[in-house]
Write a protein that holds these residues in place. Structure first.
Motif, PDB file in Angstrom:
ATOM      1  N   VAL A 216      -4.538  -4.599   1.346  1.00  0.00           N
ATOM      2  CA  VAL A 216      -3.304  -4.188   0.542  1.00  0.00           C
ATOM      3  C   VAL A 216      -3.462  -3.038  -0.269  1.00  0.00           C
ATOM      4  CG1 VAL A 216      -1.587  -4.768  -1.209  1.00  0.00           C
ATOM      5  CG2 VAL A 216      -2.308  -6.730   0.171  1.00  0.00           C
ATOM      6  N   THR A 217      -2.736  -1.925  -0.036  1.00  0.00           N
ATOM      7  CA  THR A 217      -3.026  -0.531  -0.423  1.00  0.00           C
ATOM      8  C   THR A 217      -1.948  -0.175  -1.387  1.00  0.00           C
ATOM      9  OG1 THR A 217      -1.727   0.385   1.393  1.00  0.00           O
ATOM     10  CG2 THR A 217      -4.186   0.321   1.557  1.00  0.00           C
ATOM     11  N   GLU A 218      -0.822  -0.822  -1.393  1.00  0.00           N
ATOM     12  CA  GLU A 218       0.106  -0.594  -2.720  1.00  0.00           C
ATOM     13  C   GLU A 218       0.890  -1.750  -3.110  1.00  0.00           C
ATOM     14  OE1 GLU A 218       2.101   3.152  -1.708  1.00  0.00           O
ATOM     15  OE2 GLU A 218       3.672   2.494  -3.267  1.00  0.00           O
ATOM     16  N   PHE A 219       0.968  -2.036  -4.285  1.00  0.00           N
ATOM     17  CA  PHE A 219       1.698  -3.206  -4.679  1.00  0.00           C
ATOM     18  C   PHE A 219       2.389  -2.844  -6.227  1.00  0.00           C
ATOM     19  CE2 PHE A 219       1.943  -7.225  -7.139  1.00  0.00           C
ATOM     20  CZ  PHE A 219       2.014  -8.281  -6.099  1.00  0.00           C
ATOM     21  N   PHE A 228       7.306  -3.701  -3.916  1.00  0.00           N
ATOM     22  CA  PHE A 228       6.962  -2.794  -2.626  1.00  0.00           C
ATOM     23  C   PHE A 228       5.540  -3.113  -2.433  1.00  0.00           C
ATOM     24  CE2 PHE A 228       9.795   0.768  -1.314  1.00  0.00           C
ATOM     25  CZ  PHE A 228      10.958   0.140  -1.974  1.00  0.00           C
ATOM     26  N   ILE A 229       5.420  -3.678  -1.097  1.00  0.00           N
ATOM     27  CA  ILE A 229       3.827  -3.523  -0.543  1.00  0.00           C
ATOM     28  C   ILE A 229       3.698  -2.880   0.659  1.00  0.00           C
ATOM     29  CG2 ILE A 229       2.327  -5.398   0.104  1.00  0.00           C
ATOM     30  CD1 ILE A 229       3.726  -7.526  -1.695  1.00  0.00           C
ATOM     31  N   ASN A 230       2.365  -2.099   0.606  1.00  0.00           N
ATOM     32  CA  ASN A 230       1.674  -1.782   1.807  1.00  0.00           C
ATOM     33  C   ASN A 230       0.488  -2.413   2.132  1.00  0.00           C
ATOM     34  OD1 ASN A 230       3.960   0.147   2.080  1.00  0.00           O
ATOM     35  ND2 ASN A 230       2.796   1.877   1.282  1.00  0.00           N
ATOM     36  N   ALA A 231       0.369  -2.587   3.267  1.00  0.00           N
ATOM     37  CA  ALA A 231      -0.982  -3.183   3.726  1.00  0.00           C
ATOM     38  C   ALA A 231      -1.410  -2.451   5.293  1.00  0.00           C
ATOM     39  CB  ALA A 231      -0.844  -4.846   3.968  1.00  0.00           C
ATOM     40  N   ASP A 232      -2.624  -2.205   5.101  1.00  0.00           N
ATOM     41  CA  ASP A 232      -3.142  -1.808   6.298  1.00  0.00           C
ATOM     42  C   ASP A 232      -3.751  -3.318   7.062  1.00  0.00           C
ATOM     43  OD1 ASP A 232      -2.869   0.652   5.639  1.00  0.00           O
ATOM     44  OD2 ASP A 232      -4.878   1.031   4.907  1.00  0.00           O
ATOM     45  N   TYR A 272       9.558  -5.604  -0.165  1.00  0.00           N
ATOM     46  CA  TYR A 272       9.800  -4.945   0.666  1.00  0.00           C
ATOM     47  C   TYR A 272       8.390  -4.571   1.409  1.00  0.00           C
ATOM     48  CZ  TYR A 272      10.861  -0.669   3.078  1.00  0.00           C
ATOM     49  OH  TYR A 272      10.709   0.387   4.204  1.00  0.00           O
ATOM     50  N   LEU A 273       8.160  -4.936   2.480  1.00  0.00           N
ATOM     51  CA  LEU A 273       6.616  -5.070   3.174  1.00  0.00           C
ATOM     52  C   LEU A 273       6.563  -4.045   4.312  1.00  0.00           C
ATOM     53  CD1 LEU A 273       3.666  -6.275   3.268  1.00  0.00           C
ATOM     54  CD2 LEU A 273       4.650  -8.025   5.046  1.00  0.00           C
TER      55      LEU A 273
END
Ligand SMILES: Nc1nc2c(ncn2[C@@H]2O[C@H](COP(=O)(O)OP(=O)(O)OP(=O)(O)O)[C@@H](O)[C@H]2O)c(=O)[nH]1
Ligand SMILES: [Mg+2]
Length: 299
Positions: A216-219, A228-232, A272-273
């Motif tokens: 998870v790169t952004e939370f 807002f969540i970004n994951a690699d 928001y993923l």
């Protein structure tokens, strides 16, 4: 009032039901559960606090023979969790008992379990009859050095009060280690990546679930009710990336939707993923990458 508190390590073969037991004891879905083996990769603390006791459960990866660096890391997690324990719960699948294997495990981990109280939990008793269970329980009581034997069904929440009472009997007296409202040692971010990984275990096959790591790169909380969540999703090879994404992006989209719904349930908020697929060649054998990733420094 005398307080009791201690570390209770849940230990056993892959798929025995360790994470299911942890969740059932906590009455909360903390650790991910899946019908495939090697679901749990890191040790996870689940803390149960009542007025006069605090049990710090440690869920561990299933015992395995390490074939690559990631599995060596998993084995280390098992060993250090045993060393830290005040009490060990060795859980086995009662429907697939193999006493020779049990002896071998006892032998393999004897240094870490030396002088510790040990309870053997026969799980999944919902799958077998009492007449099949009783002779096995007797055999274990007579031939193995456990301090107590408890049959349960973690999935059906059967006999867990008995297990809790046995744990409390062996739990040492002492002050609490964590504040009363602490549930775990891991950040929310960790559980988000675990939920995504569990969906990959469910929706992808063969080596895919074992070849990925989720980061998870952004939370970020954008408003009171939206995160807002970004994951690699890191894979080892181009061919795996293609499978994860699927035709026209369809598989990744499905994965994103299924993960988001579960994450929203877990966090109790709208999410928001966004998922990204990246290649890190042969990461499972990259000691430095695994170490950095596990300490939260991987980029
Ligand atoms: N019938 C039945 N199934 C169970 C029970 N407990 C766990 N299971 C199932 O067994 C499978 C494995 O459960 P997990 O809790 O993921 O097992 P684990 O020991 O944590 O597995 P690893 O993390 O891979 O080592 C899942 O499909 C569970 O639903 C039980 O009491 N009865
Ligand atoms: Mg598990």
């Amino acid at each position: 009032m005398v307080k009791k508190s201690g570390f209770v390590t849940i230990f056993g073969a892959p798929n025995a039901g360790k994470s299911t037991l942890l969740n059932a004891l906590l009455n909360y879905n903390l650790s991910v559960v899946n019908k495939k083996v090697q679901t749990t990769r890191d040790r996870i603390l689940g803390i149960l606090t009542e007025e006069n006791y605090q049990i710090v459960f440690i869920d561990t990866p299933g015992i395995l023979e390490p074939k690559y660096e990631l599995q060596k890391f998993m084995l280390k997690e098992i060993k250090s969790s045993l060393e830290e324990a005040d009490l060990i719960i060795h859980i086995i699948d009662a429907a697939k008992i193999n006493l020779d294997k049990l002896k071998k495990i006892d032998e393999e981990f004897k240094d870490q379990m030396h002088n510790k109280k040990r309870i053997i939990v026969l799980n999944k008793v919902d799958l077998i009859t009492k007449s099949n269970l009783l002779p096995v329980m007797e055999n274990i009581s007579e031939n193995f050095g456990y301090d107590d034997t408890v049959p349960v069904s973690a999935a059906k929440v059967e006999n867990l009060d008995t297990l809790k009472n046995v744990i409390l009997k062996f739990l040492p007296e002492g002050e609490f280690f964590f504040s009363k409202d602490t549930l775990t040692n891991k950040p929310e971010k960790f559980f988000v990546s675990e939920i995504i990984r569990e969906k990959i275990l469910t929706y992808y096959h063969e080596e895919i679930p074992y070849s990925i790591i989720v980061n998870v790169t952004e939370f970020k909380e954008r408003s009171e009710n939206l995160i807002f969540i970004n994951a690699d999703i890191i894979v080892e090879r181009e061919s795996q990336k293609i499978i994860i994404i699927g035709k026209g992006g369809s598989s990744l989209k499905k994965l994103g939707n299924k993960s988001r719904l579960e994450i929203e349930k877990f966090l109790g908020k709208k999410v928001y993923l966004e998922l990204f697929v990246k290649i890190r060649k042969d990461w499972r054998n990259n000691k430095r990458f695994i170490r950095d990733y596990k300490s939260g420094d991987a980029s």
